[in-house]
Write a protein that holds these residues in place. Structure first.
Motif, mmCIF file in Angstrom:
data_model
loop_
_atom_site.group_PDB
_atom_site.id
_atom_site.type_symbol
_atom_site.label_atom_id
_atom_site.label_comp_id
_atom_site.label_asym_id
_atom_site.label_seq_id
_atom_site.Cartn_x
_atom_site.Cartn_y
_atom_site.Cartn_z
ATOM 1 N N ASP A 37 59.522 58.844 15.504
ATOM 2 C CA ASP A 37 60.780 58.421 16.124
ATOM 3 C C ASP A 37 60.522 57.422 17.239
ATOM 4 O OD1 ASP A 37 63.774 59.027 16.451
ATOM 5 O OD2 ASP A 37 63.018 59.348 18.478
ATOM 6 N N ALA A 38 59.505 57.682 18.057
ATOM 7 C CA ALA A 38 59.167 56.768 19.144
ATOM 8 C C ALA A 38 58.682 55.423 18.596
ATOM 9 C CB ALA A 38 58.096 57.390 20.040
ATOM 10 N N ALA A 39 57.927 55.463 17.483
ATOM 11 C CA ALA A 39 57.474 54.205 16.871
ATOM 12 C C ALA A 39 58.665 53.378 16.393
ATOM 13 C CB ALA A 39 56.531 54.505 15.705
ATOM 14 N N ALA A 40 59.660 54.053 15.803
ATOM 15 C CA ALA A 40 60.865 53.342 15.378
ATOM 16 C C ALA A 40 61.590 52.739 16.583
ATOM 17 C CB ALA A 40 61.787 54.290 14.622
ATOM 18 N N VAL A 42 60.224 51.747 19.376
ATOM 19 C CA VAL A 42 59.452 50.586 19.834
ATOM 20 C C VAL A 42 59.767 49.367 18.971
ATOM 21 C CG1 VAL A 42 57.121 49.638 20.024
ATOM 22 C CG2 VAL A 42 57.601 51.942 20.876
ATOM 23 N N LEU A 43 59.874 49.575 17.656
ATOM 24 C CA LEU A 43 60.198 48.462 16.761
ATOM 25 C C LEU A 43 61.593 47.915 17.050
ATOM 26 C CD1 LEU A 43 58.755 49.761 13.356
ATOM 27 C CD2 LEU A 43 57.796 47.999 14.864
ATOM 28 N N VAL A 44 62.552 48.806 17.269
ATOM 29 C CA VAL A 44 63.908 48.365 17.595
ATOM 30 C C VAL A 44 63.910 47.612 18.927
ATOM 31 C CG1 VAL A 44 66.226 49.162 18.225
ATOM 32 C CG2 VAL A 44 65.058 50.145 16.256
ATOM 33 N N THR A 45 63.177 48.135 19.899
ATOM 34 C CA THR A 45 63.093 47.469 21.200
ATOM 35 C C THR A 45 62.477 46.080 21.066
ATOM 36 O OG1 THR A 45 62.862 49.606 22.312
ATOM 37 C CG2 THR A 45 62.191 47.655 23.548
ATOM 38 N N ALA A 46 61.431 45.975 20.245
ATOM 39 C CA ALA A 46 60.797 44.672 20.031
ATOM 40 C C ALA A 46 61.765 43.689 19.375
ATOM 41 C CB ALA A 46 59.547 44.835 19.173
ATOM 42 N N ALA A 47 62.559 44.193 18.421
ATOM 43 C CA ALA A 47 63.529 43.317 17.757
ATOM 44 C C ALA A 47 64.604 42.852 18.740
ATOM 45 C CB ALA A 47 64.166 44.058 16.579
ATOM 46 N N VAL A 48 65.085 43.764 19.571
ATOM 47 C CA VAL A 48 66.093 43.392 20.570
ATOM 48 C C VAL A 48 65.503 42.404 21.569
ATOM 49 C CG1 VAL A 48 67.572 44.254 22.437
ATOM 50 C CG2 VAL A 48 67.346 45.563 20.323
ATOM 51 N N PHE A 49 64.255 42.655 21.989
ATOM 52 C CA PHE A 49 63.595 41.731 22.918
ATOM 53 C C PHE A 49 63.489 40.336 22.309
ATOM 54 C CE2 PHE A 49 59.628 39.637 24.224
ATOM 55 C CZ PHE A 49 59.868 39.495 25.582
ATOM 56 N N GLY A 50 63.079 40.266 21.044
ATOM 57 C CA GLY A 50 62.973 38.967 20.390
ATOM 58 C C GLY A 50 64.317 38.254 20.315
ATOM 59 N N PHE A 51 65.366 39.012 19.999
ATOM 60 C CA PHE A 51 66.704 38.428 19.936
ATOM 61 C C PHE A 51 67.137 37.889 21.291
ATOM 62 C CE2 PHE A 51 71.307 39.155 20.475
ATOM 63 C CZ PHE A 51 71.796 38.283 19.502
ATOM 64 N N LEU A 52 66.926 38.676 22.351
ATOM 65 C CA LEU A 52 67.302 38.240 23.691
ATOM 66 C C LEU A 52 66.466 37.048 24.147
ATOM 67 C CD1 LEU A 52 67.702 41.728 25.436
ATOM 68 C CD2 LEU A 52 69.514 40.241 24.581
ATOM 69 N N TYR A 53 65.183 37.053 23.782
ATOM 70 C CA TYR A 53 64.287 35.955 24.171
ATOM 71 C C TYR A 53 64.757 34.643 23.539
ATOM 72 C CZ TYR A 53 59.827 33.710 25.362
ATOM 73 O OH TYR A 53 58.863 32.881 25.873
ATOM 74 N N VAL A 54 65.058 34.680 22.231
ATOM 75 C CA VAL A 54 65.484 33.470 21.528
ATOM 76 C C VAL A 54 66.801 32.954 22.095
ATOM 77 C CG1 VAL A 54 66.293 32.603 19.294
ATOM 78 C CG2 VAL A 54 64.228 33.996 19.416
ATOM 79 N N ARG A 55 67.729 33.870 22.363
ATOM 80 C CA ARG A 55 69.021 33.442 22.911
ATOM 81 C C ARG A 55 68.872 32.831 24.304
ATOM 82 N NH1 ARG A 55 73.882 34.616 21.034
ATOM 83 N NH2 ARG A 55 74.748 34.917 23.127
ATOM 84 N N MET A 56 67.990 33.408 25.127
ATOM 85 C CA MET A 56 67.779 32.831 26.451
ATOM 86 C C MET A 56 67.087 31.485 26.348
ATOM 87 S SD MET A 56 65.874 34.455 29.813
ATOM 88 C CE MET A 56 67.229 35.566 30.217
ATOM 89 N N ASP A 57 66.142 31.365 25.434
ATOM 90 C CA ASP A 57 65.419 30.113 25.267
ATOM 91 C C ASP A 57 66.341 28.999 24.781
ATOM 92 O OD1 ASP A 57 62.907 28.689 25.351
ATOM 93 O OD2 ASP A 57 62.948 28.692 23.165
#
Length: 328
Positions: A37-40, A42-57
């Motif tokens: 569950d924690a691994a899932a 982390v993956l969701v968090t990484a996906a959200v981080f990537g989405f936020l990073y691209v939008r900010m960039d």
């Protein structure tokens, strides 16, 4: 957070030298079970981080619209990671609250999933939620430490810690209200979640009464997000979706109150003159049902009305700096 225990005497401690009751659940075992569950998460968090990073960039981020100085995701990546942990934490909190309400209500005749499986999912998602909330706060503190370059290291560490973890210390903008609300959610979530593993010492009834306050943790988390989440800062569709996601929680809570699993929690007719001692309890339970129904109606009316607390997007971006601490 962990759901209510069965009324089978689980609250009594086992005598020395005897085998613990079969429903005694060890924290160590649940921590191991929570790894997938924690691994899932982390993956969701990484996906959200990537989405936020691209939008900010790209300059399309609502965070940049609120705070124009945050136009460099390479500099403010810890802030973005804090946001990502916050969003995944809220998602996991939603899931574990829904599981808890399902488990504490009446059991269906033919459940699609075994109760023991639901209980295990509820416990593991609860542990993951606590970890995500803590990571959200820690990354926010790390970002505060990073940009306080005018201070010595010891002062930077204290400023970041105090602003993030000491209630009432953060003294600027919306954070004066929103951050203590988030701190309250974190400081309630951890003890309320971990008390499950010592319920055999404090008693099942005591644990059950305390565990009802878990819904307060969830309400505080949503409130913190609505007040301080820059991605739902403006009155647009992301904010509406966040409001609407609370509908199933409120509906399930109302159903749980109207059809409780325990006979002692059923409302029944108002107590007569010969049962005056029961009147306060009956009135409290009746009021709880009325409040839950009113919240459910409000969750429909507020998004439909368009007055959900969102701000109007300004035609000119506000002139703010990191040290204003205006928003999250």
């Amino acid at each position: 957070m962990p759901s209510e225990a069965r009324p089978d005497g689980a609250g009594a401690p086992a005598p020395a030298g005897r085998t613990p009751p079969p429903d005694r659940v060890a924290l160590r075992g649940d921590l191991r079970a929570a790894l997938p569950d924690a691994a899932a998460a982390v993956l969701v968090t990484a996906a959200v981080f990537g989405f936020l990073y691209v939008r900010m960039d790209s300059g399309a981020s609502d965070t940049v619209a609120v705070m124009p100085f945050m136009d460099d995701p390479g500099t403010y990546w810890m802030y973005l990671l804090s946001q990502a942990f916050g969003w995944s934490g809220l998602l996991w909190a939603w899931g574990t609250v829904m599981l808890g309400l399902l488990l504490s209500g009446r059991r269906p005749a033919r459940p699609p999933v075994r109760r023991e499986t639901l209980e295990r999912w509820h416990r593991t998602t609860s542990l993951t939620t606590m970890a995500l909330m803590a990571a959200h706060a820690l990354m926010f503190a790390a970002e505060l430490v990073r940009y306080e370059t005018s201070l010595a290291w010891a002062e930077r560490l204290w400023a970041g810690f105090a602003d993030s973890f000491v209630p009432g210390w953060y003294d600027s903008g919306t954070g004066q209200i929103a951050i203590p609300i988030g701190q309250g959610a974190l400081y309630l979530a951890i003890p309320l979640g971990l008390l499950f593993y010592v319920r055999h010492r404090i008693g099942a009834n005591t644990w059950r009464r305390l565990h009802r306050f878990v819904i307060v943790v969830y309400v505080l988390s949503v409130w913190h997000t609505l007040l301080y989440g820059t991605n739902v800062w403006y009155g647009e569709w992301p904010r509406t979706v966040l409001w609407l996601l609370q509908l199933p929680v409120a509906a399930l809570l109302l159903y749980r109150l109207l059809r409780p699993a325990r006979r002692a929690q059923r409302l029944g007719p108002p107590p007569g003159t010969g049962a005056r001692a029961l009147a306060p309890t009956w009135a409290t339970r009746a009021l709880g049902r009325v409040v839950a129904a009113a919240v459910l109606v409000g969750l429909v009316v507020v998004p439909a009305s368009g007055h959900d607390g969102g701000r109007d997007r300004p035609p000119v971006p506000p002139a703010t700096t990191p040290h204003d601490h205006a928003t999250e």
